[in-house]
Motif scaffolding. Structure first.
Motif, PDB file in Angstrom:
ATOM      1  N   CYS A 121      10.619 -13.762 -27.590  1.00  0.00           N
ATOM      2  CA  CYS A 121      11.182 -15.067 -27.292  1.00  0.00           C
ATOM      3  C   CYS A 121      10.504 -15.580 -26.020  1.00  0.00           C
ATOM      4  O   CYS A 121      10.286 -14.825 -25.071  1.00  0.00           O
ATOM      5  N   MET A 122      10.164 -16.866 -26.017  1.00  0.00           N
ATOM      6  CA  MET A 122       9.556 -17.502 -24.848  1.00  0.00           C
ATOM      7  C   MET A 122      10.454 -18.640 -24.377  1.00  0.00           C
ATOM      8  O   MET A 122      11.156 -19.271 -25.173  1.00  0.00           O
ATOM      9  N   GLY A 123      10.395 -18.910 -23.087  1.00  0.00           N
ATOM     10  CA  GLY A 123      11.237 -19.974 -22.574  1.00  0.00           C
ATOM     11  C   GLY A 123      10.633 -20.694 -21.390  1.00  0.00           C
ATOM     12  O   GLY A 123       9.716 -20.189 -20.721  1.00  0.00           O
ATOM     13  N   TRP A 124      11.136 -21.888 -21.160  1.00  0.00           N
ATOM     14  CA  TRP A 124      10.835 -22.664 -19.956  1.00  0.00           C
ATOM     15  C   TRP A 124      12.124 -22.808 -19.162  1.00  0.00           C
ATOM     16  O   TRP A 124      13.180 -23.122 -19.726  1.00  0.00           O
ATOM     17  N   ILE A 155      12.046 -20.725 -27.396  1.00  0.00           N
ATOM     18  CA  ILE A 155      11.540 -20.654 -28.763  1.00  0.00           C
ATOM     19  C   ILE A 155      11.433 -19.187 -29.144  1.00  0.00           C
ATOM     20  O   ILE A 155      10.855 -18.388 -28.409  1.00  0.00           O
ATOM     21  N   SER A 156      12.027 -18.837 -30.274  1.00  0.00           N
ATOM     22  CA  SER A 156      12.027 -17.448 -30.701  1.00  0.00           C
ATOM     23  C   SER A 156      10.723 -17.108 -31.407  1.00  0.00           C
ATOM     24  O   SER A 156       9.890 -17.990 -31.667  1.00  0.00           O
ATOM     25  N   ARG A 200      13.929 -35.493 -25.333  1.00  0.00           N
ATOM     26  CA  ARG A 200      12.833 -35.907 -24.442  1.00  0.00           C
ATOM     27  C   ARG A 200      11.758 -34.831 -24.323  1.00  0.00           C
ATOM     28  O   ARG A 200      10.577 -35.144 -24.172  1.00  0.00           O
ATOM     29  N   PHE A 201      12.155 -33.576 -24.362  1.00  0.00           N
ATOM     30  CA  PHE A 201      11.218 -32.452 -24.201  1.00  0.00           C
ATOM     31  C   PHE A 201      11.045 -31.736 -25.532  1.00  0.00           C
ATOM     32  O   PHE A 201      11.982 -31.653 -26.334  1.00  0.00           O
ATOM     33  N   THR A 202       9.846 -31.186 -25.732  1.00  0.00           N
ATOM     34  CA  THR A 202       9.562 -30.396 -26.926  1.00  0.00           C
ATOM     35  C   THR A 202       8.837 -29.118 -26.536  1.00  0.00           C
ATOM     36  O   THR A 202       7.790 -29.178 -25.873  1.00  0.00           O
ATOM     37  N   ILE A 203       9.381 -27.982 -26.938  1.00  0.00           N
ATOM     38  CA  ILE A 203       8.733 -26.700 -26.714  1.00  0.00           C
ATOM     39  C   ILE A 203       7.955 -26.327 -27.970  1.00  0.00           C
ATOM     40  O   ILE A 203       8.428 -26.545 -29.095  1.00  0.00           O
ATOM     41  N   ASP A 244      10.936 -13.090 -22.885  1.00  0.00           N
ATOM     42  CA  ASP A 244      11.943 -12.048 -23.079  1.00  0.00           C
ATOM     43  C   ASP A 244      11.233 -10.858 -23.718  1.00  0.00           C
ATOM     44  O   ASP A 244      10.195 -11.014 -24.340  1.00  0.00           O
ATOM     45  N   GLY A 245      11.775  -9.711 -23.610  1.00  0.00           N
ATOM     46  CA  GLY A 245      11.146  -8.550 -24.232  1.00  0.00           C
ATOM     47  C   GLY A 245      11.525  -8.349 -25.675  1.00  0.00           C
ATOM     48  O   GLY A 245      11.141  -7.349 -26.288  1.00  0.00           O
ATOM     49  N   ARG A 246      12.246  -9.332 -26.248  1.00  0.00           N
ATOM     50  CA  ARG A 246      12.738  -9.214 -27.618  1.00  0.00           C
ATOM     51  C   ARG A 246      12.337 -10.468 -28.391  1.00  0.00           C
ATOM     52  O   ARG A 246      12.068 -11.500 -27.791  1.00  0.00           O
TER      53      ARG A 246
END
Length: 123
Positions: free
Chosen positions: A33-36, A51-52, A66-69, A98-100
Motif C-alpha cells: 500500500c502506498m500513501g501521501w 492506494i492499495s 480535487r486530488f488524484t492518487i 506500508d509493508g503490506r
C-alpha cells in the motif's frame, strides 16, 4: 533497502495545480500500500490519499474531487495530481509505503517514508 524520493513540490496560486511524484526503490513495487500524507507547521501529519496494491484508493474528505492518487508500476513511481489548490493545502507532503498490500487509514502502519516536498499555495 526501501527508498522513497518525492519531487514536484513548489509554490502556486490558489486554484492552480501541481503533480507530486515519488520514486520508489528497494522492494517489489506494487506489493505495498502506498500513501501521501501532509504536515502543516504545528500540526500532526495527516493522510491525504492511499492506494492499495490492487489499485483501491481512499481520500481525505478535504481533498476528494480535487486530488488524484495514481501509480505507474513500470516506473515504480507514485503520483499525486493536485487540482484547484487552496491555501489550506499548504504543507510538506510525504510519500509513504506500508509493508503490506492493503491500506489502513493510519500513518502508524506506514513503515517507510520519503523526505518530503514543500507545497505552498498563496491566496
Amino acid at each position: 533497502q526501501v527508498q522513497l524520493v518525492e519531487s514536484g513540490g513548489g509554490s502556486v496560486q490558489a486554484g492552480g495545480s501541481l503533480r507530486l511524484s515519488c520514486a520508489a526503490s528497494g522492494y517489489r513495487y506494487n506489493s505495498y500500500c502506498m500513501g501521501w500524507f501532509h504536515q502543516a507547521p504545528g500540526q500532526e501529519r495527516e493522510g491525504v490519499a492511499t492506494i492499495s496494491s490492487t489499485g483501491s484508493t481512499t481520500y481525505a474528505a478535504s481533498v476528494k474531487g480535487r486530488f488524484t492518487i495514481s501509480q505507474d508500476n513500470a516506473k515504480n513511481t507514485l503520483y499525486l495530481q493536485m487540482n484547484n489548490l487552496k491555501s489550506e493545502d499548504t504543507a510538506v507532503y510525504y510519500c509513504a509505503a506500508d509493508g503490506r498490500p492493503w491500506c489502513l487509514w493510519d500513518r502508524r502502519t506506514f513503515a517507510y517514508w520519503g523526505q518530503g516536498t514543500q507545497v505552498t499555495v498563496s491566496s
